[in-house]
Structure formats: structure tokens, C-alpha cells
Design a protein around this motif. Structure first.
Motif, PDB file in Angstrom:
ATOM      1  N   GLN A 295       0.854  -1.182   0.000  1.00  0.00           N
ATOM      2  CA  GLN A 295       0.000   0.000   0.000  1.00  0.00           C
ATOM      3  C   GLN A 295       0.894   1.236   0.000  1.00  0.00           C
ATOM      4  OE1 GLN A 295      -2.633  -0.113   3.380  1.00  0.00           O
ATOM      5  NE2 GLN A 295      -3.810  -1.811   2.507  1.00  0.00           N
ATOM      6  N   PRO A 296       0.471   2.293  -0.711  1.00  0.00           N
ATOM      7  CA  PRO A 296       1.207   3.560  -0.596  1.00  0.00           C
ATOM      8  C   PRO A 296       1.304   3.999   0.874  1.00  0.00           C
ATOM      9  CG  PRO A 296      -0.329   3.656  -2.433  1.00  0.00           C
ATOM     10  CD  PRO A 296      -0.611   2.367  -1.710  1.00  0.00           C
ATOM     11  N   VAL A 297       2.304   4.810   1.171  1.00  0.00           N
ATOM     12  CA  VAL A 297       2.536   5.284   2.546  1.00  0.00           C
ATOM     13  C   VAL A 297       1.558   6.419   2.875  1.00  0.00           C
ATOM     14  CG1 VAL A 297       4.239   6.312   4.106  1.00  0.00           C
ATOM     15  CG2 VAL A 297       4.982   4.680   2.350  1.00  0.00           C
ATOM     16  N   ILE A 298       0.950   6.350   4.062  1.00  0.00           N
ATOM     17  CA  ILE A 298       0.014   7.401   4.491  1.00  0.00           C
ATOM     18  C   ILE A 298       0.752   8.466   5.307  1.00  0.00           C
ATOM     19  CG2 ILE A 298      -2.034   7.939   5.889  1.00  0.00           C
ATOM     20  CD1 ILE A 298      -2.822   6.282   3.547  1.00  0.00           C
ATOM     21  N   PHE A 299       0.742   9.703   4.802  1.00  0.00           N
ATOM     22  CA  PHE A 299       1.203  10.869   5.557  1.00  0.00           C
ATOM     23  C   PHE A 299      -0.020  11.654   6.040  1.00  0.00           C
ATOM     24  CE2 PHE A 299       5.825  11.642   5.133  1.00  0.00           C
ATOM     25  CZ  PHE A 299       6.160  10.540   4.385  1.00  0.00           C
ATOM     26  N   GLN A 300       0.224  12.566   6.970  1.00  0.00           N
ATOM     27  CA  GLN A 300      -0.862  13.385   7.486  1.00  0.00           C
ATOM     28  C   GLN A 300      -0.291  14.749   7.834  1.00  0.00           C
ATOM     29  OE1 GLN A 300      -1.047  14.516  10.728  1.00  0.00           O
ATOM     30  NE2 GLN A 300      -3.176  15.152  10.893  1.00  0.00           N
ATOM     31  N   ALA A 301      -1.102  15.790   7.714  1.00  0.00           N
ATOM     32  CA  ALA A 301      -0.676  17.132   8.140  1.00  0.00           C
ATOM     33  C   ALA A 301      -1.864  17.829   8.774  1.00  0.00           C
ATOM     34  CB  ALA A 301      -0.162  17.944   6.950  1.00  0.00           C
ATOM     35  N   GLY A 302      -1.756  18.202  10.013  1.00  0.00           N
ATOM     36  CA  GLY A 302      -2.860  18.841  10.745  1.00  0.00           C
ATOM     37  C   GLY A 302      -2.594  18.652  12.223  1.00  0.00           C
ATOM     38  N   VAL A 303      -2.665  19.730  13.028  1.00  0.00           N
ATOM     39  CA  VAL A 303      -2.103  19.706  14.376  1.00  0.00           C
ATOM     40  C   VAL A 303      -3.115  19.797  15.507  1.00  0.00           C
ATOM     41  CG1 VAL A 303       0.161  20.543  13.715  1.00  0.00           C
ATOM     42  CG2 VAL A 303      -1.681  22.186  14.127  1.00  0.00           C
ATOM     43  N   SER A 304      -4.386  19.880  15.178  1.00  0.00           N
ATOM     44  CA  SER A 304      -5.410  19.919  16.231  1.00  0.00           C
ATOM     45  C   SER A 304      -5.456  18.582  16.958  1.00  0.00           C
ATOM     46  CB  SER A 304      -6.771  20.192  15.603  1.00  0.00           C
ATOM     47  OG  SER A 304      -7.072  19.150  14.701  1.00  0.00           O
ATOM     48  N   GLU A 305      -6.232  18.551  18.030  1.00  0.00           N
ATOM     49  CA  GLU A 305      -6.511  17.300  18.725  1.00  0.00           C
ATOM     50  C   GLU A 305      -6.961  16.234  17.714  1.00  0.00           C
ATOM     51  OE1 GLU A 305      -6.002  16.558  21.834  1.00  0.00           O
ATOM     52  OE2 GLU A 305      -6.964  14.585  21.624  1.00  0.00           O
ATOM     53  N   GLU A 306      -7.900  16.598  16.852  1.00  0.00           N
ATOM     54  CA  GLU A 306      -8.428  15.652  15.869  1.00  0.00           C
ATOM     55  C   GLU A 306      -7.341  15.215  14.889  1.00  0.00           C
ATOM     56  OE1 GLU A 306      -9.773  18.509  16.757  1.00  0.00           O
ATOM     57  OE2 GLU A 306     -11.959  18.391  16.888  1.00  0.00           O
ATOM     58  N   GLY A 307      -6.489  16.162  14.514  1.00  0.00           N
ATOM     59  CA  GLY A 307      -5.416  15.860  13.565  1.00  0.00           C
ATOM     60  C   GLY A 307      -4.400  14.900  14.181  1.00  0.00           C
ATOM     61  N   ARG A 308      -4.048  15.151  15.429  1.00  0.00           N
ATOM     62  CA  ARG A 308      -3.084  14.274  16.106  1.00  0.00           C
ATOM     63  C   ARG A 308      -3.659  12.867  16.288  1.00  0.00           C
ATOM     64  NH1 ARG A 308       0.485  17.807  20.337  1.00  0.00           N
ATOM     65  NH2 ARG A 308       0.481  19.739  19.148  1.00  0.00           N
ATOM     66  N   ASP A 309      -4.937  12.806  16.591  1.00  0.00           N
ATOM     67  CA  ASP A 309      -5.575  11.508  16.770  1.00  0.00           C
ATOM     68  C   ASP A 309      -5.579  10.728  15.454  1.00  0.00           C
ATOM     69  OD1 ASP A 309      -7.197   9.667  18.457  1.00  0.00           O
ATOM     70  OD2 ASP A 309      -8.671  10.060  16.878  1.00  0.00           O
ATOM     71  N   LEU A 310      -5.908  11.410  14.378  1.00  0.00           N
ATOM     72  CA  LEU A 310      -5.878  10.760  13.060  1.00  0.00           C
ATOM     73  C   LEU A 310      -4.492  10.212  12.769  1.00  0.00           C
ATOM     74  CD1 LEU A 310      -7.238  10.204  10.247  1.00  0.00           C
ATOM     75  CD2 LEU A 310      -6.310  12.420   9.532  1.00  0.00           C
ATOM     76  N   ALA A 311      -3.471  11.047  13.011  1.00  0.00           N
ATOM     77  CA  ALA A 311      -2.093  10.630  12.756  1.00  0.00           C
ATOM     78  C   ALA A 311      -1.751   9.375  13.560  1.00  0.00           C
ATOM     79  CB  ALA A 311      -1.130  11.766  13.105  1.00  0.00           C
ATOM     80  N   ALA A 312      -2.067   9.414  14.837  1.00  0.00           N
ATOM     81  CA  ALA A 312      -1.704   8.300  15.719  1.00  0.00           C
ATOM     82  C   ALA A 312      -2.390   7.005  15.299  1.00  0.00           C
ATOM     83  CB  ALA A 312      -2.075   8.643  17.159  1.00  0.00           C
ATOM     84  N   ARG A 313      -3.587   7.122  14.738  1.00  0.00           N
ATOM     85  CA  ARG A 313      -4.307   5.921  14.318  1.00  0.00           C
ATOM     86  C   ARG A 313      -3.774   5.354  13.009  1.00  0.00           C
ATOM     87  NH1 ARG A 313      -9.566   5.149  16.670  1.00  0.00           N
ATOM     88  NH2 ARG A 313     -10.009   6.863  18.090  1.00  0.00           N
ATOM     89  N   VAL A 314      -3.566   6.211  12.012  1.00  0.00           N
ATOM     90  CA  VAL A 314      -3.331   5.673  10.668  1.00  0.00           C
ATOM     91  C   VAL A 314      -2.083   6.168   9.949  1.00  0.00           C
ATOM     92  CG1 VAL A 314      -5.788   5.244  10.273  1.00  0.00           C
ATOM     93  CG2 VAL A 314      -4.795   7.424   9.542  1.00  0.00           C
TER      94      VAL A 314
END
Ligand SMILES: Cc1cc2nc3c(=O)[nH]c(=O)nc-3n(C[C@H](O)[C@H](O)[C@H](O)COP(=O)(O)O)c2cc1C
Ligand SMILES: Cc1cc2nc3c(=O)[nH]c(=O)nc-3n(C[C@H](O)[C@H](O)[C@H](O)COP(=O)(O)O)c2cc1C
Lengths: 446, 446
Positions: B211-230
Motif C-alpha cells: 500500500q502507498p505510505v500514508i502521511f498526514q498534516a494537521g495539528v489539532s486534537e483531531e489531527g493528532r488523533d488521526l495521525a496516531a491511528r493511521v
């Protein structure tokens, strides 16, 4: 002859309608349809042969019993962008559905391809043949004809509007005046239509062709009307010489009726071909291909495509063609309607229908190079097409056409001996549309 | 040191946040941001320097008063696909919004890029900073935080499900058995979630990275949670050393709390840098850039971005920062919230806020090559990042980093001296995810 023939290459990968058995050919890589190297090699050969364009079809639906070419394929825009930086003159026409894409997204991607390729992008607008696509985009049912073609027309209008967001001289980038953008040359669209609301502007300047070239593929009344209104190229199914003549004359007439120059819509038919050293060898090869491709199971799957991926396997092959007219409306009313009508009037069994459908897909261009060149000229002169969309099963067969047939077409004065231009518009003889806002300003200034 | 530093290149084109004045530099082509040659040259330099990836940000909104880099830009996937066939090791990370794209469409395009590049694709999942994007996609208002981040998580889950449609050995292509596809190895998804209904399967086989690598950019509580999950990579804003440490520790802790290995999420910070022959020359250059870029008009436009493209021009610069807290929710609550809070507690004027916001964007990596290498090591050792996302104003400055700083990082044992792998996963030290259906079958068979 002053009218010029256009040639496009339509690389199938392995399999595809009328090419089901291709993966069994030891000369063909099993993963050709997802190998960018396979496409690059075809593109380079097509450019070497002075073809107008590479033409990439598309589908966004599969299941396990579907024709294999749809099982595994690259997405057209990423594919063509890779080809763009490895070619310099070849047009790059990608198919994308107006039914299952947002106009802003499509406008960007095609404009971006036009920039990357230096003015060689074309968009083949389709309404999605495969009804199952709906379920990949959150809908339970494929949209109906009126909605699909309504969206198609409105999509093209919106996208052309977005492509005109910037006038050609919008970026003076003048340090003296401190002016990067001239804000008067940037225009929001503020479109609010029946199917779409799109504010704009697009964040991409006018592309080298002014706008990418619009192609269309779809043969119903609605499809023909769409073509006559907005298309600059058509991918047409072909059929017999008489059928192709009827279609050609009809489209040119409709285009003129919309106040457009009928020269500004180029009709490409699906062209095969099967070329070999002698006519006899070509006929043998054609038979071989036909048998390789048309095993019953695959042919049934392909027939089912016109009826919303209908599965015929439960039906008796030697009973009359089943009563499935109600399934025709969604996917391909035109193709399905013809099948049903013929089955009824000629009283055909399912087996007879599936066999004759395979026959219909046979190319008119079969023979030794001289025979093929002559047949092409005959069809061309008879007003059946402006161009042919060619597909080859192997690189050997592509080379045979390029080295054997193309020089004969050139000798006959039918085909170019060098590219006329660096853009697809230039090579197809299509005008560059003036930016609408520039035109309006010019008109206002008298 | 056993932890390895990763480096990505983030080519801006002309302008961009913190680079507003770049188009005035005579060494930079005015149309760099839409010239594929500009990106190819950066990509080739990055690959020559053994960088992990090219990183392309994105936006789908502009207006005439917006920061110039968003005015005119190529679409990331077409851009990266062109780069793919001109490079062999460099990772290709493209930003795409989960708010304004359909999962099926994104799944195809990134999987296609992964095939075309031989396993080098990454998707930077964003929820769209620019609120005005909504109006290009039929909505009157930007979706709220909960909906945007809910869609982001569900998008990633759907897309990963689609990427697993085919097991690795789904295509035996065995002429003996007449078997192209093994239908047991093809899996529909039949996803029905809160935001999406997607049937699948995807018509593209597993890609070289699984699978392609998943990156994320966004620093709110919601953004950090998304990052930590996926997420497997993050594009993080940086800030001061203490801020970067807090963020780094927080993300690694959250990732572990989700039962994931914190080594399997690589945090890249926004890194400048400004390199020159001497520390003194670098500081002078930094000042020059700062003045070139931070004219008030552009800085105000950039500040307005965090408040839904708010136009500050009507406000008195020397009055207290205006009361626009209600505009913060939609675009960037986190960034906007910080600005408002500081303005209130420190009692700042609009002019003071806009000036300090520009200061915040200054790179920590300024100096002669030895100074920059040392600072990078210090920050790296302090647990602030796994990688840096580097941007250069000119090719000269890129070369100075590559020829001056990279060898010092290598001498210090921080940076690779040859690529570990041909895939982005391989170079980032990320595992290849096993196909879920293969894993389930293995588990069932005990
Ligand atoms: C020659 C030809 C090529 C086509 N190519 C595609 C294609 O690549 N992808 C697709 O989804 N539909 C394709 N279509 C389907 C049309 O977009 C349309 O959905 C279908 O033909 C039904 O509409 P109609 O009755 O107007 O022909 C093609 C149709 C024709 C005639
Ligand atoms: C370093 C960084 C880079 C980002 N890059 C993009 C981008 O390229 N495009 C985009 O639309 N949003 C981008 N975002 C915005 C986020 O996706 C998100 O919409 C925004 O930061 C607001 O959410 P937050 O409060 O969770 O940060 C970026 C955010 C950060 C912190």
C-alpha cells in the motif's frame, strides 16, 4: 487528397473487449496492463510513426467474471502524465467519466496534464458504460440517461469555464510594478446549474492549448447531441461501412446545425487492424485471434456489459434470447437495444446473439500492408471517419503496421510525413479557443 | 547514532507561504510553479543527494489576494507521475484532501502512482486548509472539524480496504489451467460507513509497496488523533525546539497508545533552511529573504488564511487585533486559536500579530554548512523530528545544501550514503502491510 487521415493508438494491456485471450500469448507480458514500461514503449513507437495520439479508455468497475482487461489497469491521467515526459509530439487522450467525477477535480487534472505535456492533453468524456461504477461512488443505482448526459454537458461547460479562469496575460510578474498577478485577468466562474455549483477560479493558468481537446464516446441520441455541441473528437464504434457512413454524416450534420464548423470535430473509429505479410496470413491470424478471444464464457460476460453486468450463465444457450429489455436502459441503451431488436426480429438464440456480437467487433482492416492501406483509403474516401483508433496485440504487429502500412499511407498522400505542430490541437487541425473574458473585453472595446 | 535522519524536498515553485517575494528573484523563472522541468530538476537533485522523497503540498482554492504560490500550480498526482518515470529511488508524496475527493478516485490514483513508480507513492492526507475549497465542490460552507476529520479517518480506512482488493497472488495467468485471475483472491469491500458507501473491489492489483505510505498534516486534537491511528508519516509545522519536542513526544505516545510501534510513524518538520558560505552571510541572506517576502499585504493575506481567507485590509493596523474568533473554527482552529489567544493575553495590535506570525515561520537551520549540520544533529538528538521537509529558493541554495551539508550529515552517521531500498517504505524503514485477506486466511488455517 487534401483531407488528412489521423491515427491514434489505443493500447489495451492484456485482454480487453475483443482481446480476452491475449494474456495466453507467450509474447505478451502478463502484467502488461499495469506496466508503465509497456505503455511507454507503445507511446514511443506511436510517436516515431507520427501518430496523433495515445488514447486511453477507462472503467471504474470490475467483478471476477468481467472481461479481464478491466480487472487491472492504471488510472488514465497518472498513466498519461508519465508518458508526457517521455514524448514530445504525441497527443495524450484520457477517458474520464463525467458521471462519477467532480468538474473542479477533472478541470485541474486535465489542465495540469496539458501544462506537463506542453499542450497535448485531451479528455474523452464518457458517461460510464459500467453501471456497477455507481456503487463505488456511494449510489445504489447508475444514474439514468437524462441525468448522465445532462451532467456530461454541464461538466464540459463548467470545466471549459474553469480553464478560462486566467487570461493569457494574467501574470505580468513585473518587479518594477511589484505586480505578479494582474487581478483583472483572473475570473471566478460562479456557476450554478442543474447538476453543479462551482465557484472557481481554477488555480492553474491557461494551458498551452488554451484548453485541452474534448473527445466524446457514446452513440445514443443523447450522446450524438453532446458530441455535436461540444466535442472536438469522437471515439466511434465503427461497424460496417454503411453504418460508419451514416454515423459520420449524422455527426457532421448535427455539428453544423449547432453553428459549428464540421471540420472541427474529428471522428475516430475503432480500427483493429490485423496485418501480416500476406492477405492469407492475415486472415489466418484473424481466425486465430478470434478463436483465442471468443471463448463463450468471456463473450457472455462482454455481452452482459450492455445490460448492467448481467450474468447470462444461468440461461440455456440454445433457447431464445432472454427477455431482459428492462436491463438495457441504464448501461448502454443503444447497444443493448440493437441486440434485443435483432434477437427478436431474427428470432435468435442466446448462442447466436453472442456469436454475432463477437463478429461485429471484427476489424475491416485485415490483410497484407498494401491491402490494409487500400482499405483504409477506400473507407476514408467514403466518408466514414477522420481517424482510426488502432490497437495491436503485440509489439511485432504494431511494428508491422508502422513499417508496412504507414509508408503506404504517406505515399498515397493520406498521412503526414512530419508533425505539423507540438500540440494535439495543432496536429488535429483544431483551432485554439480564445479566452472568453479576453474575447468579451475585445468585443466591449469594439 | 542508530536512528536515521530522513530528508524530503518540498519544491515551492514561485512564492508560497514564507516565499512571497520569490518571483522577484532574477534567478527564478516566473512560471516555475507550473513548469514540470523545474520539478524534474529538483527531483533529480534530490535523488542524487539520496533524499527520501519529494513532497508536494496542495490547495484547491484561490482568489486574487491570496499568497501567490497558490495562484498557479500543477495538480500533485499528475506532477508526481511525471517525476516517477524520471527517477528511480525518490519517494513521491502527494497531498490530497479527504474532504473534497471520493475515496475510490483517490485509491486508484495513488495505487496507480505506486505501480508507475515501482513502489514510491505516498499520500499526504489533509482536510483542506482553505475553506473556500467548499465552493468549488458544490458546498456553501467548509465542512466542520468533526465531519472533516471523520471523513479523513473513514477515507483512509476505505482506501486501504480498496488497496487490498487483490491478494498478491491473485493473477496466476496460467494458460495450462486457462486461469488469468483466481476469483477467490479478489475481494469486494462493501463498505457502508457514516460518510461513505463504497462497494469495491478496486480494478488495480496490489502495488509494489503493498500500500502507498500514508502521511498526514494537521495539528489539532483531531489531527493528532488521526495521525496516531493511521499515519506512517507526518508533515509537522516545527516551531521552537520546545514546541517540536512536545509535538514529537505527544505523537509517539499517542501512536503507542493505539497499539502501534512508534517507530512506524516518521515525523518530518518544515525546515527551511538558509545556508551560505559563512554564518554571517547566511544571516544576511535570511534578513534579505525576510524583507523580500514579508511585505505587509502578503503577510496579511497569509494570516487571513487561518480565518477562512479573511480580508484584513479594512482594519487599522495599529488597533488591537480584531475580534474574529468566530472565523477560526472552519479553517485552522489550532493555528487561529493560538493567534487569538496570544493577541489577547499580550494585548497585541494587528501589526504586531502579523509581524510575529512571519517570525514564527523562520527556519532554525541558518548558517554555514557546518553550523547547519550541527544544528540539525542537535535538534534530531533532542527528539524533535525523524526527518526534515526542506525547501530552497534557488537551485544554487539547493546545491549548497546538497554539496555542503549532506556530506557532513553523512560523516556524523546521521544520513544514508546509499539508498537502502527502491521503495519509499524501504527507505523510511516502514513495514509492508500484509494483505488483510491473506492474513485472515492464514489465521483461519491456524
Ligand atoms: C467507442 C466507444 C468507446 C467508449 N469508451 C468508454 C470508456 O472507455 N469508458 C466508459 O466508461 N464508457 C465508454 N463508452 C461508453 C459511453 O460513455 C456510454 O456510457 C455508453 O456508450 C452508453 O451510452 P450511449 O448509449 O450514448 O452509447 C464508450 C462508448 C463507445 C461507443
Ligand atoms: C505542516 C502542515 C502542512 C499542511 N499542508 C496542507 C496542504 O498542503 N494542503 C491543505 O489543504 N492543508 C494542509 N494542511 C492543513 C491541514 O490539513 C488542516 O486542514 C489544517 O491544519 C487545520 O486542521 P488542524 O487544526 O488539525 O491543523 C497542513 C497543515 C500543516 C500543519
Amino acid at each position: 487528397m487534401s483531407r488528412k487521415l489521423h491515427l491514434a493508438l489505443h493500447p489495451y494491456g492484456v485482454g480487453g473487449p475483443g482481446q480476452h485471450g491475449l494474456w495466453k500469448d507467450p509474447r505478451v507480458a502478463k502484467d502488461a496492463s499495469i506496466d508503465i514500461g509497456y505503455y511507454l514503449r507503445q507511446a514511443e513507437a506511436a510517436e516515431h510513426a507520427l501518430f496523433d495520439a495515445l488514447f486511453i479508455v477507462d472503467s471504474q468497475f470490475i467483478n471476477a467474471t468481467y472481461p479481464p482487461h478491466y480487472l487491472n489497469r492504471l488510472e488514465p491521467l497518472t498513466l498519461l502524465s508519465a508518458v508526457a515526459v517521455r514524448t514530445r509530439h504525441l497527443g495524450l487522450v484520457g477517458t474520464a467519466s463525467s458521471t462519477y467525477n467532480s468538474p473542479f477535480n477533472l478541470a485541474r487534472r486535465f489542465a495540469s496534464l496539458d501544462h506537463i505535456s506542453g499542450g497535448r492533453a485531451g479528455w474523452n468524456v464518457v458517461t460510464s458504460f459500467d453501471t456497477g461504477t455507481a456503487r463505488n461512488y456511494g449510489l445504489d443505482e447508475h444514474l439514468d440517461y437524462t441525468t448522465r448526459y445532462g451532467r456530461a454537458l454541464e461538466s464540459v461547460e463548467v470545466i471549459r469555464g474553469l480553464w478560462d479562469s486566467y487570461e493569457d496575460d494574467a501574470f505580468p510578474a513585473d518587479p518594477e510594478r511589484g505586480l505578479f498577478l494582474d487581478p483583472d485577468k483572473l475570473h471566478a466562474l460562479e456557476h450554478r446549474g442543474e447538476h453543479f455549483k462551482v465557484a472557481g477560479p481554477l488555480n492553474l493558468s491557461r494551458s498551452p492549448q488554451g484548453q485541452p481537446v474534448i473527445f466524446q464516446a457514446g452513440v445514443s441520441e443523447e450522446g450524438r447531441d453532446l458530441a455535436a455541441r461540444v466535442a472536438e473528437g469522437i471515439y466511434a464504434p465503427g461497424g460496417s461501412l454503411a453504418q460508419a457512413q451514416e454515423y459520420y454524416a449524422d455527426i457532421k450534420r448535427r455539428t453544423a446545425a449547432h453553428g459549428r464548423d464540421p471540420e472541427h470535430i474529428k471522428i475516430f473509429i475503432n480500427g483493429g487492424p490485423v496485418v501480416a505479410a500476406t492477405d492469407e496470413a492475415a486472415r489466418l491470424r484473424e481466425r486465430e485471434i478470434f478463436e483465442e478471444d471468443n471463448d463463450l464464457e468471456r463473450s457472455l460476460a462482454l455481452l452482459g456489459r450492455s445490460f448492467g453486468a448481467y450474468d447470462f450463465t444461468g440461461h440455456d444457450l440454445d433457447a431464445p434470447f432472454p427477455d431482459i429489455a428492462h436491463l438495457a436502459e441504464k448501461g448502454g441503451r443503444t447497444a443493448a437495444g440493437k441486440i434485443i431488436e435483432r434477437a427478436r426480429t431474427e428470432n435468435l438464440t442466446l448462442r447466436q446473439v453472442v456469436t454475432s456480437a463477437s463478429e461485429f467487433r471484427r476489424s475491416p482492416f485485415v490483410g497484407a500492408p498494401a491491402t490494409v492501406a487500400e482499405t483504409i483509403e477506400k473507407w476514408f474516401a467514403a466518408g466514414t471517419f477522420d481517424g482510426i483508433n488502432l490497437a495491436f496485440r503485440t509489439f511485432e504487429e504494431l511494428d508491422l503496421f508502422v513499417d508496412g502500412v504507414v509508408p503506404l499511407l504517406q505515399e498515397r498522400g493520406l498521412f503526414r510525413t512530419e508533425y505539423e505542430a507540438d500540440t494535439l490541437r495543432g496536429n488535429l487541425g483544431l483551432p485554439v479557443p480564445e479566452n472568453r473574458h479576453t474575447a468579451a473585453r475585445r468585443a466591449a472595446q469594439g
